[in-house]
Design an enzyme around this catalytic site. Sequence first.
Site, short mmCIF file in Angstrom:
data_model
loop_
_atom_site.label_atom_id
_atom_site.label_comp_id
_atom_site.label_asym_id
_atom_site.label_seq_id
_atom_site.Cartn_x
_atom_site.Cartn_y
_atom_site.Cartn_z
CG LEU A 6 -1.75 -1.27 1.42
CD1 LEU A 6 -2.69 -1.10 2.61
CD2 LEU A 6 -2.54 -1.62 0.17
CB CYS A 7 0.61 4.32 -1.90
SG CYS A 7 0.81 3.38 -3.39
#
Length: 400
Positions: A347-348
């Site tokens: 995930l960013c």
Amino acid sequence: MMLTAATTDLFAFDAPALKELAATQPGPFFAYDLGAARERYRRLRALLPARVRLAYAVKSNPGLPLVETFAGEGAWFDCASAGEVSAVLAAGGTGTSMVFAGPAKSERDLQAALFAGARVQVDGIEDVARLHALHTGERPLPVSVRVNPAQGVSEAASIIGGGGPSAFGVDEEALEDFVRQAARHDRVQITGLQVFAASNELDAGRLLANHRTTLGIGRRLQELLGRELDLLDLGGGLGVRYEVDRPSLDVRALGAGLGRVLEENPWFTGELLLEPGRWLSAPTGVYCAHVVRTKVSRGERFVMLEGGINHLLRPLLTGQSFPTLALRPGVGVLGRETALTTLAGPLCTSLDRVGTGDLPVDLQPGDLVVFGQAGAYASTQAMTHFLSHPAPEQVWVDAG
Ligand SMILES: Cc1ncc(COP(=O)(O)O)c(C=O)c1O
């Protein structure tokens, strides 16, 4: 970590089974062993006094095959939403073997619990007033009151703890006032008590100390009510170890101690309920995610996985890692030379960390990191929809 006799309670599957599972799963997955769940239920059941009932806390893992397995063993269930009530009914459980808890029950939740015939645990006078308005039966509705004890012990007070302010239950100091107010709602009758003041507790003595406190509160409640209690619910909190060097909870000592607590309290003739979730479900499951890449950043070693807090949020919530081991598909469990590693997800966000631990130095893309004790507070406690990655597969194995 290597798989040894000392780690069998941490990882639900042995190395050959993990290899076999990995061969069938191209993406991240959870796998659960229903035989292990059955065996744990039976072991705990056998060690407890016959009078103690076991209600599986569905929130720890609401997977239908697991709930079906416990229903098949005759378990009661602890539910906390209309969805959990539906899951239990779909799995063959009954509403009359169900308790229903929650600090903010919606109208839908209360209706579902009432319709099923579950024993509702009220968290305050508002719950009593709402049930008084909803209940249509001829006889008063028996309910239990959840009490927030003035004292309680817990390893993880941040999750569920006694002694402090709480969203849950009626503060022990306010019990007399609560009983007085509840008496004005004659369609509802307080006949039981629930106290739950520990989470992931590994010390049987500390759990028993809490249970003694509960019996003490029960005695006082019975006196305040002027009638006999029919149900005392001791909550959950039976712990599992997430580190190999910690001792497991001594469930034999817990069972024997509960027997003594009952002997010390002959005034109580009703049913006693324990609501374990984690102890029953955590060791039945693993979560597995492939390594996408590895890197060293300013001296810190990272292994980036295909799944992160979208599949496993608990490490971020509690600061506690799951036990891990590494597997090379087609080869087996990886070697002994390890280094401290941060496991990150796809995930960013820099919040996407799923643990820190010693992992083999030769980990490479395509290898699998296996997280043990992932049968509880894992799959459904995660942020599945964040960044729209696919939900992990759920694999149910029942060798029996
Ligand atoms: C009311 C209630 N009962 C039982 C449990 C299960 O606790 P554990 O999984 O620690 O046994 C919980 C967990 O939050 C709970 O809220």
